[in-house]
Design a protein around this motif. Structure first.
Motif, PDB file in Angstrom:
ATOM      1  N   ALA A   1      53.228  -3.116  -0.164  1.00 17.63           N
ATOM      2  CA  ALA A   1      52.584  -1.949  -0.784  1.00 17.63           C
ATOM      3  C   ALA A   1      53.266  -1.624  -2.115  1.00 17.63           C
TER       4      ALA A   1
ATOM      5  N   LEU B   1      51.502  -2.078  -5.999  1.00 18.98           N
ATOM      6  CA  LEU B   1      51.472  -0.958  -6.943  1.00 18.98           C
ATOM      7  C   LEU B   1      52.103  -1.382  -8.276  1.00 18.98           C
TER       8      LEU B   1
ATOM      9  N   ALA C   1      50.185  -1.808 -11.853  1.00 17.16           N
ATOM     10  CA  ALA C   1      50.637  -1.090 -13.050  1.00 17.16           C
ATOM     11  C   ALA C   1      50.898  -2.063 -14.200  1.00 17.16           C
TER      12      ALA C   1
ATOM     13  N   TYR D   1      47.499   6.813  -2.203  1.00 21.33           N
ATOM     14  CA  TYR D   1      48.106   5.519  -2.539  1.00 21.33           C
ATOM     15  C   TYR D   1      47.051   4.416  -2.517  1.00 21.33           C
TER      16      TYR D   1
ATOM     17  N   ILE E   1      44.565   4.885  -5.503  1.00 24.26           N
ATOM     18  CA  ILE E   1      45.138   4.578  -6.823  1.00 24.26           C
ATOM     19  C   ILE E   1      45.271   3.070  -7.031  1.00 24.26           C
ATOM     20  N   VAL E   2      45.811   2.366  -6.007  1.00 25.08           N
ATOM     21  CA  VAL E   2      45.987   0.917  -6.141  1.00 25.08           C
ATOM     22  C   VAL E   2      44.637   0.214  -6.264  1.00 25.08           C
TER      23      VAL E   2
END
Length: 218
Positions: A23, A27, A31, A199, A202-203
């Protein structure tokens, strides 16, 4: 120690911790990939910095071991759960004990995500090799490959579907890990629950924005 890791609780801990490793990786990967919105040079420089050092081999080893452990624990826990219930499939409970759709399909989600990861590596890590030069440094032109791949409608659809599945998987997996660690109790239960949902969203949205942007703007 090894005796504890062989118990159901120990297996859940291992599965949760290895899941959190991935995880955290996805992320950071998401990014970093957002640099494609800045410029091709920024994206290629990021990719070059990431892959040119020896630390990449350590990181890949950790990720592979975490993935193998995560998958093995998932299979083992599913097998134990079915044996405990004495039937192949879980009976749908009602009320507070009702098993969510995300929970019941975790194995399917995980299998599809594993296929996606393998195809993703074949396409981008071992795929077509283009060269470019950024500030006098020769490096692989990953931005060009990314543009080329995300001009294929079929690949974009598959990518988006896989990333939506990843979002669901992360949401449920992170939430389950928080629960296993005893964080989903008491006053802050809703906070951790919302954190796991956020989470996953967003990912998933971060990754999905990249192929959609390239497909719709090129």
């Amino acid at each position: 120690m090894f005796g504890f890791l062989g118990t159901t609780v120990g297996k859940k801990y291992l599965m949760g911790i290895t899941g959190l490793i991935w995880a955290g990786f996805v992320l950071a990967h998401m990014a970093g990939n957002m640099l494609i919105f800045v410029s091709h040079d920024a994206y290629n420089a990021y990719g070059h910095a990431l892959t040119s050092g020896k630390i990449i081999y350590v990181a890949e080893l950790v990720l592979v071991l975490a993935l193998i452990t995560h998958v093995f624990m998932a299979i083992s826990l599913t097998k134990n759960n079915r044996e405990a219930k004495g039937q192949k499939y879980a009976v749908a409970a009602k009320g507070a004990k009702r098993v969510s759709l995300a929970s019941r399909t975790m194995a399917i989600q995980g299998s599809l995500i594993l296929v996606f990861v393998i195809l993703h590596l074949i396409t981008f890590k071992y795929g077509q090799h283009y060269e470019t030069n950024v500030n006098g440094v020769p490096m692989r032109d990953l931005a060009k490959l990314m543009e080329e791949v995300f001009q294929q409608p079929g690949y974009v659809v598959w990518y988006v579907v896989a990333l939506i599945l990843l979002g669901f998987h992360l949401k449920h997996g992170v939430g389950s890990t928080f629960q296993s660690l005893g964080l989903m109790e008491g006053t802050y239960r809703n906070v951790w629950a919302k954190l796991s949902v956020g989470y996953g969203i967003i990912v998933a949205l971060g990754f999905i924005s990249q192929p959609l942007y390239l497909f719709l703007t090129l």
